[in-house]
Enzyme design. Structure first.
Site, PDB file in Angstrom:
ATOM      1  N   GLU A 269       0.837  -1.195   0.000  1.00  0.00           N
ATOM      2  CA  GLU A 269       0.000   0.000   0.000  1.00  0.00           C
ATOM      3  C   GLU A 269       0.870   1.243   0.000  1.00  0.00           C
ATOM      4  OE1 GLU A 269      -2.732   0.437   3.228  1.00  0.00           O
ATOM      5  OE2 GLU A 269      -3.569  -1.578   3.047  1.00  0.00           O
ATOM      6  N   GLU A 323     -13.932   5.443  -0.747  1.00  0.00           N
ATOM      7  CA  GLU A 323     -14.820   4.527  -0.038  1.00  0.00           C
ATOM      8  C   GLU A 323     -15.592   5.300   1.031  1.00  0.00           C
ATOM      9  OE1 GLU A 323     -12.769   0.553   0.759  1.00  0.00           O
ATOM     10  OE2 GLU A 323     -11.086   1.845   0.186  1.00  0.00           O
ATOM     11  N   LYS A 326     -15.856   4.236   5.123  1.00  0.00           N
ATOM     12  CA  LYS A 326     -14.708   4.005   5.995  1.00  0.00           C
ATOM     13  C   LYS A 326     -14.769   4.959   7.178  1.00  0.00           C
ATOM     14  CE  LYS A 326     -10.734   2.855   4.694  1.00  0.00           C
ATOM     15  NZ  LYS A 326      -9.353   2.836   4.155  1.00  0.00           N
ATOM     16  N   GLU A 332      -9.518   9.269   5.204  1.00  0.00           N
ATOM     17  CA  GLU A 332      -9.712   7.825   5.056  1.00  0.00           C
ATOM     18  C   GLU A 332     -10.657   7.475   3.904  1.00  0.00           C
ATOM     19  OE1 GLU A 332      -8.389   5.308   6.605  1.00  0.00           O
ATOM     20  OE2 GLU A 332      -7.459   6.116   8.407  1.00  0.00           O
TER      21      GLU A 332
END
Length: 423
Positions: A269, A323, A326, A332
């Site tokens: 990541e 997203e 999250k 985030e």
């Protein structure tokens, strides 16, 4: 074949479901991996994601589960997959029978059409201050590998786990990199495993968090790959003009310090958020564009790090989509290269009009609302959900780590400050 091997495959056609054309500033030679997280309720159906992924040159996708919808959709696409076993399942798959049942349910049925090449066990386990979970990690890795061997799949599918950089106790200079003393024994055993099966040692590397923690001391151009000068490691005499390379080489040094010289390193990541809260310095579309754009250019050069110049960087960008479910700070939910409708969050050279359809709520789009592959024996693949470790990708932030982890992060920050002070 193992996770250290990259066979780049590209399709000459795009799915008719894709309603956009992609004009990239990089070529197929810059192929990179990407993380496909699904903690959202508005993401496109996986069948619509296939042409999107292929059009941007991505040849490797990493999941945080083994979502059957995704694995079926990408059948015969040539895209390679890393699938995940969540932290919550480690205690189960350390049992040989459970491990074999998991592989039979979540991997074997999709081969060879879907090119699953690696299984990652848990995420950032060793820095979660959970002794029971840490004790389960290696046995779980061994259990899944043994299951692969028994099914004659170990030559095409290998096993790894991803680590937070808080495993480092010393990171400056990169040549002095060393693991935390309380983790050395566990990490040595894990490195033994990697040597045995030929899989990579995986890290989550985020220069963004170093900048966010101390924007007054860490130069922005150093973390965005735009520094015009380089710092010299006085021990190795190597030059560093970006923090990403310094983080990787510090990890290489730590691995070698334990006596391992031939273990592949994978960045599972890395990324930069396009939006954040008022106290999240640097989280802007422009900085995200620079970081990811410059990172992809770096990958396209097919050069390694100063310490390993002849090894191609094996990098998975975080993440494919924003997203919306999250938890945590605004950043985030804003690490994606794309919005749920398939349009770019910022300009990386894409000319996108979006996807045919989005919102797969009720079919596994996010929040655990969908159904995954199930079995009475193994833990199921959980569609659209993940382990707690993934929910907080800001694991580099000292606020969510125990004292020892926080001290390690402080060491990383101080090292970064010292490194860039030479610029």
């Amino acid at each position: 074949m193992n996770c250290c091997s990259h066979l780049l495959r590209h399709s000459s056609t795009l799915s008719p479901l894709l309603l956009f054309s992609a004009s990239l500033f990089f070529t197929a030679a810059s192929a990179f991996g990407i993380n496909y997280g699904q903690i959202a309720n508005n993401l496109p159906h996986p069948e619509s994601v296939v042409p999107l992924v292929k059009s941007i040159g991505v040849t490797r996708v990493k999941l945080y589960d083994a979502d059957p919808r995704v694995l079926k959709a990408f059948a015969n696409s040539g895209v390679e997959f890393i699938v995940g076993v969540g932290n919550e399942y480690l205690s189960k798959v350390r049992d040989p029978k459970q491990a074999q049942a998991w592989v039979k349910t979540n991997v074997q049925p999709y081969l060879p059409a879907t090119k699953i090449t690696c299984i990652t066990l848990g995420n950032e386990v060793l820095t979660l201050n959970d002794s029971a979970l840490s004790a389960d990690l290696l046995p779980a890795m061994e259990g899944i590998h043994s299951a692969l061997v028994s099914l004659n799949l170990d030559k095409q599918v290998t096993v790894t786990t991803s680590h937070n950089l808080a495993i480092l106790e010393v990171s400056y200079p990169p040549s002095a990199g060393a693991f935390r003393s309380d983790l050395k024994q566990k990490l040595a055993c894990i490195l033994d495993f990697h040597c045995k099966v030929g899989s990579p040692f995986s890290i989550n590397a985020y220069p963004y968090f170093a900048y966010k923690a101390n924007p007054k001391q860490v130069p922005l151009d150093f973390v965005l790959f735009e520094s015009r000068s380089a710092s010299v490691d006085q021990v190795s005499a190597l030059h560093y003009d970006n923090m990403f390379h310094a983080q990787i080489d510090a990890t290489y040094s730590a691995i070698e310090r334990l006596g391992y010289k031939n273990v592949c390193l994978q960045v599972s990541e890395t990324g930069w958020p396009s939006k954040g809260d008022a106290d999240e310095a640097g989280a802007t579309p422009e900085n995200a564009r620079k970081y990811n754009g410059n990172l992809i250019k770096l990958i396209s050069q097919k050069k390694g790090t100063p310490m390993r110049p002849n090894l191609d960087l094996d990098v998975h960008v975080f993440a494919l989509f924003n997203e919306n479910q999250k938890p945590g700070p605004t950043s985030e939910r804003n690490f994606g290269l794309f919005k749920p409708d398939g349009t770019p969050v910022y300009n990386l050279g894409f000319n996108a009009k979006g996807l045919l359809s989005t919102n797969t709520t009720g079919s596994g789009g996010g929040g655990g609302s969908g159904s995954g592959a199930t079995s009475s024996g193994p833990p199921p693949a959980v569609t659209g959900t993940s382990s707690d470790a993934y929910l907080s990708i800001t694991a580099d932030d000292a606020e969510r780590l125990p004292l020892q982890g926080a001290l390690s992060i402080l060491s990383v920050m101080i090292s970064a400050i010292i490194l860039v002070s030479q610029l």
